[in-house]
Design a protein around this motif. Sequence first.
Motif, PDB file in Angstrom:
ATOM      1  N   LYS A 129      50.936  71.367  65.729  1.00  0.00           N
ATOM      2  CA  LYS A 129      50.774  71.157  64.292  1.00  0.00           C
ATOM      3  C   LYS A 129      49.414  70.544  64.007  1.00  0.00           C
ATOM      4  O   LYS A 129      48.974  69.628  64.708  1.00  0.00           O
ATOM      5  CB  LYS A 129      51.877  70.245  63.766  1.00  0.00           C
ATOM      6  CG  LYS A 129      53.232  70.903  63.759  1.00  0.00           C
ATOM      7  CD  LYS A 129      54.253  70.026  63.093  1.00  0.00           C
ATOM      8  CE  LYS A 129      55.598  70.751  63.099  1.00  0.00           C
ATOM      9  NZ  LYS A 129      56.628  69.989  62.409  1.00  0.00           N
ATOM     10  N   LEU A 132      45.908  69.434  50.915  1.00  0.00           N
ATOM     11  CA  LEU A 132      46.357  69.230  52.279  1.00  0.00           C
ATOM     12  C   LEU A 132      47.094  70.492  52.711  1.00  0.00           C
ATOM     13  O   LEU A 132      48.017  70.944  52.031  1.00  0.00           O
ATOM     14  CB  LEU A 132      47.296  68.021  52.361  1.00  0.00           C
ATOM     15  CG  LEU A 132      48.025  67.823  53.681  1.00  0.00           C
ATOM     16  CD1 LEU A 132      47.040  67.461  54.784  1.00  0.00           C
ATOM     17  CD2 LEU A 132      49.085  66.755  53.539  1.00  0.00           C
ATOM     18  N   GLU A 185      51.161  75.262  61.660  1.00  0.00           N
ATOM     19  CA  GLU A 185      51.640  75.256  63.031  1.00  0.00           C
ATOM     20  C   GLU A 185      50.979  76.450  63.698  1.00  0.00           C
ATOM     21  O   GLU A 185      51.168  77.594  63.269  1.00  0.00           O
ATOM     22  CB  GLU A 185      53.157  75.365  63.094  1.00  0.00           C
ATOM     23  CG  GLU A 185      53.679  75.131  64.487  1.00  0.00           C
ATOM     24  CD  GLU A 185      55.168  74.828  64.524  1.00  0.00           C
ATOM     25  OE1 GLU A 185      55.790  75.266  65.501  1.00  0.00           O
ATOM     26  OE2 GLU A 185      55.676  74.190  63.596  1.00  0.00           O
ATOM     27  N   GLU A 191      49.110  72.130  55.938  1.00  0.00           N
ATOM     28  CA  GLU A 191      49.719  71.895  57.240  1.00  0.00           C
ATOM     29  C   GLU A 191      49.989  73.232  57.899  1.00  0.00           C
ATOM     30  O   GLU A 191      50.546  74.142  57.281  1.00  0.00           O
ATOM     31  CB  GLU A 191      51.028  71.105  57.088  1.00  0.00           C
ATOM     32  CG  GLU A 191      50.804  69.705  56.570  1.00  0.00           C
ATOM     33  CD  GLU A 191      52.078  68.903  56.446  1.00  0.00           C
ATOM     34  OE1 GLU A 191      51.999  67.687  56.631  1.00  0.00           O
ATOM     35  OE2 GLU A 191      53.146  69.479  56.164  1.00  0.00           O
ATOM     36  N   ARG A 200      46.743  69.464  60.508  1.00  0.00           N
ATOM     37  CA  ARG A 200      46.565  69.308  59.068  1.00  0.00           C
ATOM     38  C   ARG A 200      45.099  69.532  58.748  1.00  0.00           C
ATOM     39  O   ARG A 200      44.223  69.035  59.459  1.00  0.00           O
ATOM     40  CB  ARG A 200      46.997  67.915  58.625  1.00  0.00           C
ATOM     41  CG  ARG A 200      48.490  67.727  58.553  1.00  0.00           C
ATOM     42  CD  ARG A 200      48.868  66.343  58.045  1.00  0.00           C
ATOM     43  NE  ARG A 200      48.428  65.276  58.946  1.00  0.00           N
ATOM     44  CZ  ARG A 200      49.040  64.949  60.078  1.00  0.00           C
ATOM     45  NH1 ARG A 200      50.113  65.594  60.453  1.00  0.00           N
ATOM     46  NH2 ARG A 200      48.574  63.975  60.836  1.00  0.00           N
ATOM     47  N   GLU A 248      44.756  75.981  68.693  1.00  0.00           N
ATOM     48  CA  GLU A 248      44.016  75.194  67.711  1.00  0.00           C
ATOM     49  C   GLU A 248      42.546  75.600  67.603  1.00  0.00           C
ATOM     50  O   GLU A 248      41.876  75.242  66.651  1.00  0.00           O
ATOM     51  CB  GLU A 248      44.134  73.705  67.994  1.00  0.00           C
ATOM     52  CG  GLU A 248      43.418  73.237  69.233  1.00  0.00           C
ATOM     53  CD  GLU A 248      43.518  71.737  69.392  1.00  0.00           C
ATOM     54  OE1 GLU A 248      42.781  71.019  68.691  1.00  0.00           O
ATOM     55  OE2 GLU A 248      44.329  71.313  70.212  1.00  0.00           O
ATOM     56  N   GLU A 279      42.968  67.460  61.268  1.00  0.00           N
ATOM     57  CA  GLU A 279      43.693  66.381  61.913  1.00  0.00           C
ATOM     58  C   GLU A 279      44.730  66.986  62.832  1.00  0.00           C
ATOM     59  O   GLU A 279      45.546  67.800  62.396  1.00  0.00           O
ATOM     60  CB  GLU A 279      44.377  65.495  60.876  1.00  0.00           C
ATOM     61  CG  GLU A 279      43.410  64.842  59.914  1.00  0.00           C
ATOM     62  CD  GLU A 279      44.093  64.064  58.795  1.00  0.00           C
ATOM     63  OE1 GLU A 279      45.327  64.209  58.641  1.00  0.00           O
ATOM     64  OE2 GLU A 279      43.395  63.333  58.073  1.00  0.00           O
ATOM     65  N   ARG A 280      44.688  66.606  64.089  1.00  0.00           N
ATOM     66  CA  ARG A 280      45.619  67.151  65.094  1.00  0.00           C
ATOM     67  C   ARG A 280      46.700  66.139  65.386  1.00  0.00           C
ATOM     68  O   ARG A 280      46.406  64.949  65.523  1.00  0.00           O
ATOM     69  CB  ARG A 280      44.853  67.495  66.357  1.00  0.00           C
ATOM     70  CG  ARG A 280      43.883  68.638  66.153  1.00  0.00           C
ATOM     71  CD  ARG A 280      42.802  68.654  67.227  1.00  0.00           C
ATOM     72  NE  ARG A 280      41.910  69.784  67.076  1.00  0.00           N
ATOM     73  CZ  ARG A 280      40.825  69.790  66.319  1.00  0.00           C
ATOM     74  NH1 ARG A 280      40.494  68.723  65.625  1.00  0.00           N
ATOM     75  NH2 ARG A 280      40.063  70.871  66.241  1.00  0.00           N
ATOM     76  N   ASP A 281      47.932  66.588  65.503  1.00  0.00           N
ATOM     77  CA  ASP A 281      49.032  65.715  65.922  1.00  0.00           C
ATOM     78  C   ASP A 281      48.972  65.532  67.424  1.00  0.00           C
ATOM     79  O   ASP A 281      48.843  66.505  68.165  1.00  0.00           O
ATOM     80  CB  ASP A 281      50.384  66.303  65.519  1.00  0.00           C
ATOM     81  CG  ASP A 281      50.709  66.084  64.065  1.00  0.00           C
ATOM     82  OD1 ASP A 281      50.017  65.275  63.415  1.00  0.00           O
ATOM     83  OD2 ASP A 281      51.655  66.717  63.559  1.00  0.00           O
TER      84      ASP A 281
END
Length: 74
Positions: free
Chosen positions: A2, A41, A45, A43, A4, A49, A71-73
């Motif tokens: 995931k 924003l 999946e 998001e 963002r 990446e 932003e990477r989880d």
Amino acid sequence: MKVRVVVTLKPGVLDPQGKAIGHALGSLGFVGVGEVRVGKLIELEVADEADVEAMCRQLLANTVIEDYRIERDG
């Protein structure tokens, strides 16, 4: 994975939506609110990446008037 993507207007680009929100907040009695800027924003999946940067440049952000950050989880 995931990720963002946060997209915001570049400094100096007029933000009429932000201005309208700031005015409305003042009308509702909220004091002390300075400049308001509106962004988005997104998001996602994704399997890889590495593709996200290209997605941002080609579709998710108008790089002439917008900045973005990924932003990477984890």
